[in-house]
Design a protein around this motif. Structure first.
Motif, PDB file in Angstrom:
ATOM      1  N   SER A 233       0.842  -1.199   0.000  1.00 10.22           N
ATOM      2  CA  SER A 233       0.000   0.000   0.000  1.00 10.22           C
ATOM      3  C   SER A 233       0.876   1.247   0.000  1.00 10.22           C
ATOM      4  CB  SER A 233      -0.911  -0.003   1.233  1.00 10.22           C
ATOM      5  OG  SER A 233      -1.536   1.255   1.406  1.00 10.22           O
ATOM      6  N   SER A 234       0.343   2.314  -0.545  1.00 13.42           N
ATOM      7  CA  SER A 234       1.069   3.587  -0.561  1.00 13.42           C
ATOM      8  C   SER A 234       0.638   4.504   0.574  1.00 13.42           C
ATOM      9  CB  SER A 234       0.841   4.300  -1.903  1.00 13.42           C
ATOM     10  OG  SER A 234      -0.548   4.581  -2.090  1.00 13.42           O
ATOM     11  N   SER A 235      -0.282   4.020   1.430  1.00 17.98           N
ATOM     12  CA  SER A 235      -0.830   4.867   2.492  1.00 17.98           C
ATOM     13  C   SER A 235      -0.991   4.087   3.792  1.00 17.98           C
ATOM     14  CB  SER A 235      -2.186   5.437   2.071  1.00 17.98           C
ATOM     15  OG  SER A 235      -2.835   6.083   3.148  1.00 17.98           O
ATOM     16  N   ASN A 236      -0.655   4.730   4.893  1.00 21.52           N
ATOM     17  CA  ASN A 236      -0.839   4.147   6.220  1.00 21.52           C
ATOM     18  C   ASN A 236      -2.318   4.023   6.582  1.00 21.52           C
ATOM     19  OD1 ASN A 236       0.412   3.195   8.731  1.00 21.52           O
ATOM     20  ND2 ASN A 236      -0.391   5.083   9.664  1.00 21.52           N
ATOM     21  N   LEU A 237      -3.197   4.573   5.749  1.00 20.75           N
ATOM     22  CA  LEU A 237      -4.629   4.559   6.022  1.00 20.75           C
ATOM     23  C   LEU A 237      -5.314   3.292   5.536  1.00 20.75           C
ATOM     24  CD1 LEU A 237      -5.510   8.286   5.170  1.00 20.75           C
ATOM     25  CD2 LEU A 237      -4.801   7.296   7.369  1.00 20.75           C
ATOM     26  N   TYR A 238      -4.598   2.429   4.805  1.00 21.20           N
ATOM     27  CA  TYR A 238      -5.153   1.134   4.400  1.00 21.20           C
ATOM     28  C   TYR A 238      -4.001   0.162   4.132  1.00 21.20           C
ATOM     29  CZ  TYR A 238      -4.482   3.411  -0.185  1.00 21.20           C
ATOM     30  OH  TYR A 238      -3.964   4.094  -1.249  1.00 21.20           O
ATOM     31  N   TYR A 239      -4.207  -1.088   4.553  1.00 21.40           N
ATOM     32  CA  TYR A 239      -3.144  -2.092   4.472  1.00 21.40           C
ATOM     33  C   TYR A 239      -3.741  -3.451   4.769  1.00 21.40           C
ATOM     34  CZ  TYR A 239      -3.359  -1.861   9.573  1.00 21.40           C
ATOM     35  OH  TYR A 239      -3.798  -1.891  10.874  1.00 21.40           O
ATOM     36  N   SER A 240      -2.923  -4.496   4.724  1.00 18.42           N
ATOM     37  CA  SER A 240      -3.393  -5.841   5.051  1.00 18.42           C
ATOM     38  C   SER A 240      -2.288  -6.620   5.742  1.00 18.42           C
ATOM     39  CB  SER A 240      -3.855  -6.583   3.791  1.00 18.42           C
ATOM     40  OG  SER A 240      -2.762  -6.822   2.922  1.00 18.42           O
ATOM     41  N   PHE A 241      -2.657  -7.737   6.360  1.00 17.51           N
ATOM     42  CA  PHE A 241      -1.687  -8.596   7.039  1.00 17.51           C
ATOM     43  C   PHE A 241      -2.307  -9.962   7.266  1.00 17.51           C
ATOM     44  CE2 PHE A 241      -4.201  -6.448  10.210  1.00 17.51           C
ATOM     45  CZ  PHE A 241      -4.442  -7.393  11.198  1.00 17.51           C
ATOM     46  N   ASP A 242      -1.450 -10.934   7.541  1.00 15.20           N
ATOM     47  CA  ASP A 242      -1.880 -12.298   7.831  1.00 15.20           C
ATOM     48  C   ASP A 242      -1.608 -12.640   9.288  1.00 15.20           C
ATOM     49  OD1 ASP A 242      -2.578 -12.622   5.190  1.00 15.20           O
ATOM     50  OD2 ASP A 242      -0.770 -13.752   4.645  1.00 15.20           O
ATOM     51  N   VAL A 243      -2.535 -13.388   9.885  1.00 12.91           N
ATOM     52  CA  VAL A 243      -2.325 -13.971  11.209  1.00 12.91           C
ATOM     53  C   VAL A 243      -2.822 -15.405  11.150  1.00 12.91           C
ATOM     54  CG1 VAL A 243      -2.853 -13.890  13.661  1.00 12.91           C
ATOM     55  CG2 VAL A 243      -2.665 -11.758  12.384  1.00 12.91           C
ATOM     56  N   ALA A 244      -1.907 -16.351  11.433  1.00  9.86           N
ATOM     57  CA  ALA A 244      -2.267 -17.764  11.363  1.00  9.86           C
ATOM     58  C   ALA A 244      -2.927 -18.022  10.007  1.00  9.86           C
ATOM     59  CB  ALA A 244      -3.154 -18.164  12.538  1.00  9.86           C
ATOM     60  N   GLY A 245      -4.171 -18.508   9.981  1.00 11.98           N
ATOM     61  CA  GLY A 245      -4.854 -18.791   8.727  1.00 11.98           C
ATOM     62  C   GLY A 245      -5.876 -17.744   8.356  1.00 11.98           C
ATOM     63  N   ALA A 246      -5.658 -16.502   8.762  1.00 15.68           N
ATOM     64  CA  ALA A 246      -6.594 -15.416   8.448  1.00 15.68           C
ATOM     65  C   ALA A 246      -5.870 -14.287   7.720  1.00 15.68           C
ATOM     66  CB  ALA A 246      -7.240 -14.883   9.719  1.00 15.68           C
ATOM     67  N   HIS A 247      -6.515 -13.740   6.701  1.00 22.74           N
ATOM     68  CA  HIS A 247      -6.030 -12.553   6.013  1.00 22.74           C
ATOM     69  C   HIS A 247      -6.946 -11.401   6.399  1.00 22.74           C
ATOM     70  CE1 HIS A 247      -3.894 -10.225   2.990  1.00 22.74           C
ATOM     71  NE2 HIS A 247      -5.063  -9.801   2.514  1.00 22.74           N
ATOM     72  N   LEU A 248      -6.361 -10.334   6.927  1.00 22.61           N
ATOM     73  CA  LEU A 248      -7.133  -9.181   7.385  1.00 22.61           C
ATOM     74  C   LEU A 248      -6.796  -7.964   6.547  1.00 22.61           C
ATOM     75  CD1 LEU A 248      -6.338 -10.985  10.140  1.00 22.61           C
ATOM     76  CD2 LEU A 248      -7.876  -9.291  11.146  1.00 22.61           C
ATOM     77  N   ILE A 249      -7.826  -7.247   6.134  1.00 21.67           N
ATOM     78  CA  ILE A 249      -7.682  -6.040   5.319  1.00 21.67           C
ATOM     79  C   ILE A 249      -8.250  -4.866   6.099  1.00 21.67           C
ATOM     80  CG2 ILE A 249      -8.333  -4.897   3.174  1.00 21.67           C
ATOM     81  CD1 ILE A 249      -8.606  -7.657   1.889  1.00 21.67           C
ATOM     82  N   MET A 250      -7.433  -3.843   6.297  1.00 25.62           N
ATOM     83  CA  MET A 250      -7.843  -2.630   7.004  1.00 25.62           C
ATOM     84  C   MET A 250      -8.025  -1.521   5.972  1.00 25.62           C
ATOM     85  SD  MET A 250      -7.427  -4.028  10.056  1.00 25.62           S
ATOM     86  CE  MET A 250      -7.172  -2.947  11.461  1.00 25.62           C
TER      87      MET A 250
END
Length: 433
Positions: A233-250
């Motif tokens: 992402s080019s902005s701290n206002l949206y991003y994603s990450f993985d935890v265990a078997g979950a993908h989370l999008i902010m």
């Protein structure tokens, strides 16, 4: 009247009484912060966040100009066999000047492991625990925290949980232009945020823009750096990450989100990378809810919903978490304003303890997609047990005791057959120019 009939009537009256509308608690005052002042170079407001695969970002503030952006760490107390060098920043806002804000990424780290660490080569020792590499994994959720007596109650209840990551869908400090409130918020959450990763996204109270004089989100971006670069992402206002078997999008409710925006393009690219065999659960967080039957903030998420809901539906998002409305509400699986077995479960959790109080007025009749709603302060827990089942629970603050007032098992879309049906639709939507 026969005895059996009388007993039945008594039972029905008892059930009716037990299910009566919850009586919301009274607001509590904004907290006072009588902490002793620390030496200028001592680390303060320590918090951690995930920063890519097996890495953690440690953030703290130290007023000393010579304080190094160094974190020493290891798996035994007082024994630091590893060291990481980071970066620092600062900002001015009207007459306020921040301390030196340090961001240092440590790792690679072992999963599900306790590490002991020290910031800036001095000060107290902290300890953190990394999330597991596989299920089960547990998240706590609380939005719109602020700094009131109810905030303290919510944090105390979260502290009693056995969890891996805290999720905060916007409105952190309620500083609202008074920058010292960012400092007191950092101190307030440090006991929890220094021990487990806090993953946050922005809300309206993070804007703090003043026409011509100050840009928006300046304080938030400087203090709460999230893994946006790590997720492309080019902005701290949206991003994603993985935890265990979950993908989370902010996602960002307060930055451009239409089909011509950078955020929209990034979301499409991020969804295309998701491998549901590796991360069978797909979660999304943002601040302004799309499904809201409260009279507060009605319709504010409609434009973002029109732009992005087709993407989330096509990708098979399981759960959407939002804040903003100071009350709790959980939906059925829903899409396009109606129940849909292949849609996402939407939950509003914008009631961590803010100073503005609760939003207690709902529209009636209750929409068919709305399952449970309650104006109460509290937090939620999401325990993803395996690739197919997760347990969601809502814990309201009731006389300082956490009371579980809503609970439901959620079955993943991976196990429902919905994703196979939507593969062609997903490719068509996500690959469209």
């Amino acid at each position: 009247m026969e005895p059996k009939f009388m007993l039945l009537m008594v039972a029905l009256m008892t059930i009716a009484t037990a299910s009566a509308d919850y009586v919301r608690p009274k607001p509590r005052k904004i907290l006072d912060f009588p902490w002793e002042s620390k030496h200028s170079s001592q680390p303060q407001q320590v918090h951690i966040s995930l920063a890519g695969d097996q890495h953690m970002r440690v953030t703290w503030i130290a007023d000393g100009k010579s304080s190094p952006s160094i974190v020493e760490y290891g798996t035994s107390p007082g024994k630091y066999n590893r060291i990481a060098q980071g970066e620092s920043t600062s900002y001015d806002y009207l007459l306020y000047s921040s301390g030196k804000i340090h961001h240092t990424v440590i790792g690679p780290l072992e999963h599900n492991t306790v590490y002991f660490y020290r910031c800036g080569k001095q000060g107290p020792e902290f300890q953190l625990k990394t999330p597991p590499s596989e299920f089960p994994v547990t998240f706590t959720v609380a939005g719109d925290l602020g700094q009131t007596g109810w905030t303290k109650s919510t944090l105390d209840h979260i502290d009693l949980c056995t969890y891996d990551v805290h999720l905060l869908p916007g409105d952190l400090s309620y500083a609202d232009y008074i920058q010292s409130r960012w400092d007191t918020f950092g101190e307030l959450v440090q006991p929890l945020a220094s021990a487990r990763p806090w993953m946050v996204t922005e809300g309206n109270h993070e804007k703090e823009n003043i026409l011509i004089l100050e840009d928006g989100f300046q304080s938030y971006n400087a203090r709460w750096k999230m893994p946006y670069e790590e997720s492309g992402s080019s902005s701290n206002l949206y991003y994603s990450f993985d935890v265990a078997g979950a993908h989370l999008i902010m996602l960002g409710s307060y930055t451009d989100y239409d089909e011509y925006s950078e955020q929209y393009s990034w979301l499409k690219a991020d969804l295309l990378k998701v491998d549901r065999k590796r991360t069978p659960w797909l979660l999304v967080l943002f601040h302004v809810p799309w499904y809201n039957s409260n009279k507060a903030h009605r319709g504010e998420g409609d434009h973002m919903m029109q732009a992005m809901e087709p993407l989330l539906y096509a990708a098979g998002v399981d759960i959407v978490l939002a804040g903003h409305v100071h009350a709790y509400e959980r939906s059925k699986r829903v899409y396009g304003g109606r129940s849909d077995s292949c849609g996402a479960v939407h939950v509003t959790v914008g009631d961590g303890g803010n100073r503005e109080g609760l939003a207690s007025k709902y529209i009636n009749p209750q929409p068919e997609w709305s399952v449970f709603r309650e104006a109460s302060f509290g937090h939620a827990e999401l325990k993803i047990v395996n690739s197919t089942h997760a347990l969601w629970s809502w814990h309201r603050n009731d006389d300082d005791e956490p009371v579980r007032s809503d609970e439901v098992w959620i079955t993943s879309l991976v196990s429902s057959g919905c994703l196979a049906d939507k593969r062609p639709e997903l490719r068509k939507i996500l690959l469209a120019p």
